[in-house]
Design an enzyme around this catalytic site. Structure first.
Site, short mmCIF file in Angstrom:
data_model
loop_
_atom_site.label_atom_id
_atom_site.label_comp_id
_atom_site.label_asym_id
_atom_site.label_seq_id
_atom_site.Cartn_x
_atom_site.Cartn_y
_atom_site.Cartn_z
N HIS A 197 174.30 87.55 66.39
CA HIS A 197 175.17 87.69 65.21
C HIS A 197 174.39 87.61 63.91
O HIS A 197 174.92 87.92 62.85
CB HIS A 197 176.30 86.65 65.24
CG HIS A 197 175.88 85.24 64.97
ND1 HIS A 197 175.96 84.68 63.71
CD2 HIS A 197 175.39 84.28 65.78
CE1 HIS A 197 175.54 83.42 63.77
NE2 HIS A 197 175.18 83.15 64.99
N CYS A 321 173.96 74.47 58.38
CA CYS A 321 174.59 73.70 59.46
C CYS A 321 175.18 72.39 58.98
O CYS A 321 175.82 71.69 59.73
CB CYS A 321 173.57 73.43 60.56
SG CYS A 321 173.00 74.91 61.41
#
Length: 377
Positions: A197, A321
């Site tokens: 992705h 993240c």
């Protein structure tokens, strides 16, 4: 709405969409079976493996597909350490690796292994001499180094690090998540991981490549699929779409990289001119073509992200993240730069100069307003 978060996920490539739809009809069967539909699925899977291997500079039998880039990293790190237990239990990483590498390192350490985290300079580039010294330590089983940093875009000296590792007989795991499909894969890796992705493939497909001769043993229960490296049923349609996107992105990369890099140069130059007290972070030359990061003094990063979203811009703030937490980015901390008021702009394929101009028009007023609300004049 201008989308400037390609480092988190690149929009699905049109070639991937076409391949996905077609393979959902032609490749839905179990590729491990022997009847006609299964043989067709198997052929599609192996053709995709060949295409991915060619793009990454690997052999098809070295490539396995995982359920994500994170799973590829976990399997790559812990599987190589498991396979090389006789060599030792020492792991070397840079201080700015992706959290998936650091989490795998923490598991290794909790089980009695040792980890050396090598520092970086202000641009985010690893200290190559310190990295080589850590690799030379007795009992080193594996070293890890990313190709390009996911937060600031700085390219790492992977080929040079691989040569130092080779001198000491230590395999190098290279996390190519931010560069696969965009830049040539550096030479010398023993284990390579990537995530579909990130290059315009569908989410849910990772790549784990293990060079012939590299000792590897999965720490998970053995499964007959994916050369016994990755358990579970292969998602053939998604894998075929991932291969189509990688092939297309690689073919387009030279022209598109030059275009996006020029837009990034505009942002790097103009933001400090338009906004006072800004630090542009990362190497200005040795960088991924699509990423630029800057930090604004006296500005909360999450507030800036929210206001830019209201203004119609999708960007990231801080670590990709940990952006939803209050924990400072470990990458920015390791670099010794501003950790607050941080914005990462990462341009997808097709991003336009008009969108960048609009961003540069909106940004100064957004920052001024946030500072004013905080009482900073």
């Amino acid at each position: 709405m201008p989308y400037f978060d390609a480092a988190s996920t690149e929009p699905l490539h049109p070639q991937a969409r076409e391949a996905l739809i077609a393979t959902m009809d032609a490749g839905w069967a179990d590729p491990a079976r022997l009847y006609g539909q299964a043989r067709r699925a198997h052929l599609l899977l192996e053709q995709a493996r060949t295409e991915v291997a060619e793009a990454l500079g690997a052999r098809p039998d070295e490539v396995s597909f995982t359920s994500s880039g994170t799973q590829a990293v976990h399997l790559g790190v812990l599987g190589t350490l498991h396979g090389r237990r006789r060599a030792g239990r020492h792991l070397v990483t840079s201080a700015v690796e992706h959290s998936s590498v650091l989490h795998a390192a923490a598991v290794h350490e909790s089980e009695g292994g040792t980890v050396t985290s090598v520092g970086v300079d202000l641009a985010g580039r690893v200290d190559l001499d310190a990295f080589a010294a850590a690799v030379a330590a007795e009992g080193t089983a594996l070293a890890c180094l990313q190709t390009a940093n996911h937060e600031v875009g700085t390219l790492q000296p992977v080929a040079e690090a691989a040569a130092r590792c080779r001198e000491h007989g230590v395999p190098l795991l290279v996390d190519a998540a931010q560069s696969a499909g965009r830049l040539p894969v550096p030479q010398g890796w023993s284990v390579l991981t990537a995530s579909a992705h990130k290059w315009g493939g569908p989410a849910g497909v990772g790549v784990l490549a293990v060079r012939k001769g590299t000792r590897f043993r999965s720490f998970l229960p053995e499964d007959e699929r994916e050369r016994r490296r990755v358990p579970g049923f292969e998602n053939v349609p998604a894998i075929v779409a991932a291969a189509a996107a990688l092939k297309a992105m690689t073919r387009e990369s030279t022209q598109e990289n030059a275009r996006l890099s020029a837009l990034v140069d505009v942002i790097r130059e103009r933001v400090p001119q338009l906004v006072p007290d800004v630090e542009v972070i990362g190497d200005p030359v040795g960088r991924a073509p699509h990423i630029v990061t800057f930090s604004c003094l006296y500005v909360d990063g999450e507030a800036l992200l929210t206001e830019l979203d209201k203004a119609g811009f999708a960007v990231s703030s801080g670590s990709s993240c940990t952006a939803s937490t209050l924990r400072p980015s470990h990458v920015l901390e390791a670099m010794g730069v501003l950790t607050h008021g941080n914005v990462r702009v990462s341009l997808p394929r097709g991003a336009s100069a008009a969108e960048v101009d609009k961003f540069l028009t909106v940004l100064p007023e957004v920052v001024r307003r946030i500072r004013q609300d905080a009482g900073v004049v």
